[in-house]
Design a protein around this motif. Structure first.
Motif, PDB file in Angstrom:
ATOM      1  N   SER A  79      -4.732  91.415  33.090  1.00 52.07           N
ATOM      2  CA  SER A  79      -4.669  90.864  31.730  1.00 52.07           C
ATOM      3  C   SER A  79      -3.367  90.140  31.425  1.00 52.07           C
ATOM      4  CB  SER A  79      -4.867  91.979  30.708  1.00 52.07           C
ATOM      5  OG  SER A  79      -6.081  92.645  30.926  1.00 52.07           O
ATOM      6  N   ASP A  80      -3.498  89.000  30.755  1.00 51.70           N
ATOM      7  CA  ASP A  80      -2.347  88.311  30.190  1.00 51.70           C
ATOM      8  C   ASP A  80      -1.980  88.890  28.827  1.00 51.70           C
ATOM      9  OD1 ASP A  80      -2.086  86.154  32.228  1.00 51.70           O
ATOM     10  OD2 ASP A  80      -4.084  85.633  31.513  1.00 51.70           O
ATOM     11  N   ARG A  81      -3.007  89.289  28.090  1.00 53.60           N
ATOM     12  CA  ARG A  81      -2.811  89.841  26.751  1.00 53.60           C
ATOM     13  C   ARG A  81      -3.865  90.908  26.487  1.00 53.60           C
ATOM     14  NH1 ARG A  81       0.617  88.543  22.958  1.00 53.60           N
ATOM     15  NH2 ARG A  81       0.238  89.031  20.758  1.00 53.60           N
ATOM     16  N   ILE A  82      -3.491  91.905  25.684  1.00 55.80           N
ATOM     17  CA  ILE A  82      -4.368  93.042  25.422  1.00 55.80           C
ATOM     18  C   ILE A  82      -4.410  93.305  23.925  1.00 55.80           C
ATOM     19  CG2 ILE A  82      -4.757  95.506  25.849  1.00 55.80           C
ATOM     20  CD1 ILE A  82      -2.893  95.089  28.360  1.00 55.80           C
ATOM     21  N   THR A  83      -5.628  93.540  23.425  1.00 56.73           N
ATOM     22  CA  THR A  83      -5.811  94.000  22.047  1.00 56.73           C
ATOM     23  C   THR A  83      -6.362  95.416  22.100  1.00 56.73           C
ATOM     24  OG1 THR A  83      -6.246  91.760  21.214  1.00 56.73           O
ATOM     25  CG2 THR A  83      -7.011  93.606  19.857  1.00 56.73           C
ATOM     26  N   VAL A  84      -5.710  96.322  21.370  1.00 57.66           N
ATOM     27  CA  VAL A  84      -6.130  97.722  21.332  1.00 57.66           C
ATOM     28  C   VAL A  84      -6.799  98.004  20.000  1.00 57.66           C
ATOM     29  CG1 VAL A  84      -5.422 100.129  21.590  1.00 57.66           C
ATOM     30  CG2 VAL A  84      -4.128  98.320  22.750  1.00 57.66           C
ATOM     31  N   LEU A  85      -8.030  98.511  20.066  1.00 56.68           N
ATOM     32  CA  LEU A  85      -8.738  98.926  18.858  1.00 56.68           C
ATOM     33  C   LEU A  85      -8.733 100.443  18.746  1.00 56.68           C
ATOM     34  CD1 LEU A  85     -11.976  96.702  18.730  1.00 56.68           C
ATOM     35  CD2 LEU A  85      -9.798  96.317  17.577  1.00 56.68           C
ATOM     36  N   ALA A  86      -8.700 100.930  17.518  1.00 55.55           N
ATOM     37  CA  ALA A  86      -8.850 102.358  17.232  1.00 55.55           C
ATOM     38  C   ALA A  86      -9.449 102.490  15.844  1.00 55.55           C
ATOM     39  CB  ALA A  86      -7.501 103.089  17.301  1.00 55.55           C
ATOM     40  N   ARG A  87     -10.521 103.267  15.751  1.00 58.16           N
ATOM     41  CA  ARG A  87     -11.214 103.479  14.480  1.00 58.16           C
ATOM     42  C   ARG A  87     -11.606 102.157  13.816  1.00 58.16           C
ATOM     43  NH1 ARG A  87      -6.971 107.169  14.625  1.00 58.16           N
ATOM     44  NH2 ARG A  87      -7.633 109.350  14.769  1.00 58.16           N
ATOM     45  N   GLY A  88     -11.993 101.194  14.649  1.00 57.93           N
ATOM     46  CA  GLY A  88     -12.496  99.933  14.141  1.00 57.93           C
ATOM     47  C   GLY A  88     -11.458  98.943  13.675  1.00 57.93           C
ATOM     48  N   GLU A  89     -10.180  99.230  13.948  1.00 52.01           N
ATOM     49  CA  GLU A  89      -9.108  98.340  13.515  1.00 52.01           C
ATOM     50  C   GLU A  89      -8.173  98.041  14.681  1.00 52.01           C
ATOM     51  OE1 GLU A  89      -7.176 100.195  10.199  1.00 52.01           O
ATOM     52  OE2 GLU A  89      -8.906  99.953   8.866  1.00 52.01           O
ATOM     53  N   VAL A  90      -7.422  96.929  14.559  1.00 49.28           N
ATOM     54  CA  VAL A  90      -6.450  96.592  15.591  1.00 49.28           C
ATOM     55  C   VAL A  90      -5.260  97.533  15.483  1.00 49.28           C
ATOM     56  CG1 VAL A  90      -4.866  94.844  16.476  1.00 49.28           C
ATOM     57  CG2 VAL A  90      -7.151  94.167  15.696  1.00 49.28           C
ATOM     58  N   LEU A  91      -5.003  98.251  16.573  1.00 50.60           N
ATOM     59  CA  LEU A  91      -3.891  99.197  16.602  1.00 50.60           C
ATOM     60  C   LEU A  91      -2.627  98.551  17.150  1.00 50.60           C
ATOM     61  CD1 LEU A  91      -3.063 102.192  16.203  1.00 50.60           C
ATOM     62  CD2 LEU A  91      -3.775 102.582  18.575  1.00 50.60           C
ATOM     63  N   ALA A  92      -2.796  97.698  18.159  1.00 47.78           N
ATOM     64  CA  ALA A  92      -1.651  97.027  18.781  1.00 47.78           C
ATOM     65  C   ALA A  92      -2.146  95.833  19.569  1.00 47.78           C
ATOM     66  CB  ALA A  92      -0.903  97.998  19.698  1.00 47.78           C
ATOM     67  N   GLU A  93      -1.212  94.932  19.871  1.00 50.57           N
ATOM     68  CA  GLU A  93      -1.546  93.763  20.679  1.00 50.57           C
ATOM     69  C   GLU A  93      -0.301  93.298  21.408  1.00 50.57           C
ATOM     70  OE1 GLU A  93      -4.722  90.833  19.536  1.00 50.57           O
ATOM     71  OE2 GLU A  93      -2.962  89.551  19.267  1.00 50.57           O
ATOM     72  N   GLY A  94      -0.485  92.843  22.634  1.00 51.55           N
ATOM     73  CA  GLY A  94       0.639  92.361  23.428  1.00 51.55           C
ATOM     74  C   GLY A  94       0.311  92.415  24.900  1.00 51.55           C
ATOM     75  N   ASP A  95       1.341  92.272  25.753  1.00 50.04           N
ATOM     76  CA  ASP A  95       1.106  92.417  27.182  1.00 50.04           C
ATOM     77  C   ASP A  95       1.082  93.900  27.536  1.00 50.04           C
ATOM     78  OD1 ASP A  95       3.772  93.264  27.258  1.00 50.04           O
ATOM     79  OD2 ASP A  95       4.514  91.362  28.050  1.00 50.04           O
ATOM     80  N   TYR A  96       0.774  94.199  28.805  1.00 48.21           N
ATOM     81  CA  TYR A  96       0.578  95.602  29.177  1.00 48.21           C
ATOM     82  C   TYR A  96       1.863  96.415  29.028  1.00 48.21           C
ATOM     83  CZ  TYR A  96      -0.986  99.768  31.590  1.00 48.21           C
ATOM     84  OH  TYR A  96      -1.311 101.071  31.888  1.00 48.21           O
ATOM     85  N   ALA A  97       2.993  95.823  29.348  1.00 51.87           N
ATOM     86  CA  ALA A  97       4.263  96.546  29.237  1.00 51.87           C
ATOM     87  C   ALA A  97       4.497  97.013  27.806  1.00 51.87           C
ATOM     88  CB  ALA A  97       5.410  95.660  29.714  1.00 51.87           C
ATOM     89  N   ALA A  98       4.244  96.115  26.846  1.00 54.08           N
ATOM     90  CA  ALA A  98       4.452  96.478  25.438  1.00 54.08           C
ATOM     91  C   ALA A  98       3.421  97.500  24.973  1.00 54.08           C
ATOM     92  CB  ALA A  98       4.386  95.223  24.571  1.00 54.08           C
ATOM     93  N   ILE A  99       2.169  97.302  25.359  1.00 57.07           N
ATOM     94  CA  ILE A  99       1.103  98.208  24.938  1.00 57.07           C
ATOM     95  C   ILE A  99       1.327  99.614  25.479  1.00 57.07           C
ATOM     96  CG2 ILE A  99      -1.353  98.720  25.253  1.00 57.07           C
ATOM     97  CD1 ILE A  99      -0.775  96.554  23.168  1.00 57.07           C
ATOM     98  N   SER A 100       1.717  99.707  26.737  1.00 57.63           N
ATOM     99  CA  SER A 100       1.852 101.018  27.377  1.00 57.63           C
ATOM    100  C   SER A 100       3.005 101.830  26.801  1.00 57.63           C
ATOM    101  CB  SER A 100       2.038 100.847  28.889  1.00 57.63           C
ATOM    102  OG  SER A 100       3.232 100.138  29.175  1.00 57.63           O
ATOM    103  N   ARG A 101       3.949 101.162  26.120  1.00 61.13           N
ATOM    104  CA  ARG A 101       5.076 101.877  25.508  1.00 61.13           C
ATOM    105  C   ARG A 101       4.847 102.207  24.041  1.00 61.13           C
ATOM    106  NH1 ARG A 101       8.141  97.813  28.310  1.00 61.13           N
ATOM    107  NH2 ARG A 101       8.372  96.723  26.317  1.00 61.13           N
ATOM    108  N   SER A 102       3.760 101.707  23.473  1.00 64.19           N
ATOM    109  CA  SER A 102       3.521 101.885  22.049  1.00 64.19           C
ATOM    110  C   SER A 102       3.180 103.342  21.721  1.00 64.19           C
ATOM    111  CB  SER A 102       2.369 100.980  21.593  1.00 64.19           C
ATOM    112  OG  SER A 102       1.918 101.343  20.315  1.00 64.19           O
ATOM    113  N   PRO A 103       3.954 104.005  20.856  1.00 68.65           N
ATOM    114  CA  PRO A 103       3.639 105.392  20.482  1.00 68.65           C
ATOM    115  C   PRO A 103       2.252 105.522  19.848  1.00 68.65           C
ATOM    116  CG  PRO A 103       5.877 104.832  19.829  1.00 68.65           C
ATOM    117  CD  PRO A 103       5.220 103.549  20.260  1.00 68.65           C
ATOM    118  N   ALA A 104       1.855 104.524  19.063  1.00 65.14           N
ATOM    119  CA  ALA A 104       0.549 104.575  18.404  1.00 65.14           C
ATOM    120  C   ALA A 104      -0.577 104.521  19.430  1.00 65.14           C
ATOM    121  CB  ALA A 104       0.412 103.425  17.415  1.00 65.14           C
TER     122      ALA A 104
END
Length: 249
Positions: free
Chosen positions: A213-238
């Protein structure tokens, strides 16, 4: 880079239950964009909204700056936006060649004529061979699709999708149920075909997401929780909490 697919405030409600809630998404041309999230996050519903297998309660979808919100799946496919499914969708009783050749009939500008003579259909053979070789199924060209392993069926489905000459591929869990060997094969295939196409995929295998992936969107409970590259997503506490929960649970 230009935005090829855009969702604005996309919402889907089922009898009082909001499965997707005001989701925004932008997919850049020429990228591999992954849509991930824990079970029940709304990924499948959102994907079905984008590909028009569900109609949104609210919101807007544009593809190449054209409003496709009210269009049918067939309509967006004609625009060059084509999806695959979690369950492999091939004709089990037909050969690999015949499956791809059926998809190529679209170039005739007519309906899929299963009853046409072999002579008429053979005009598609050269192109079909090319797509079959692209997905690594050359040695299985005359095998019935039903005889293929699960991973090779998924490769055949991608070949038939490519035969529709899409500008954008939407892949619904392309690695679901695969052995590691097949995962590696299909990952390499997706990377190869994405060189001149845009790809949006729903995928549970996070190692595949990290690799492709170049970019990732994370959904949770039907809403966008986070977005970014894998390095940023994998460090997100949420994101970490959404996947594994908190220490108090």
């Amino acid at each position: 880079m230009s935005i090829v697919l855009k969702a604005e405030g996309l919402t889907k409600e089922f009898k009082g239950f909001v499965a997707v809630n005001k989701v925004d998404l932008e997919v850049e041309k020429g990228t591999i964009h992954a849509l991930i999230g824990p079970n029940g996050a709304g990924k499948t519903t959102f994907f079905n909204l984008l590909t028009k297998f569900l109609q949104p309660t609210a919101g807007r979808i544009t593809y190449q700056e054209r409003d496709i919100t009210g269009m049918s799946p067939a309509g967006i496919a004609q625009l060059g936006m084509v999806r695959s499914f979690q369950i492999s969708a091939v004709f089990s009783d037909l050969t690999v060649l015949e499956n791809v050749r059926i998809a190529l009939q679209r170039k005739r500008g007519e309906s899929f004529d299963f009853w046409r003579s072999e002579k008429i259909l053979s005009r598609f053979d050269d192109d079909a061979h090319g797509y079959i070789e692209d997905v690594g199924l050359g040695e299985f060209i005359n095998h019935r699709a039903g005889e293929l392993s699960y991973g090779r069926k998924r490769a055949l489905e991608i070949a038939t999708t490519l035969a529709l000459d899409p500008g954008m591929l939407l892949l619904d869990e392309p690695m679901a149920g695969m052995a590691q060997q097949d995962v590696e094969r299909i990952s390499a295939l997706i990377r190869r075909i994405a060189k001149n196409r845009t790809v949006l995929m729903v995928e549970h295998n996070l190692s595949v997401v990290a690799d492709l992936s170049d970019r990732i969107t994370v959904l949770a409970r039907g809403e966008v929780l986070a977005e970014g590259d894998y390095a940023a997503i994998s460090r997100s506490p949420a994101v970490i909490e959404a996947y594994i929960g908190t220490g108090d649970e």
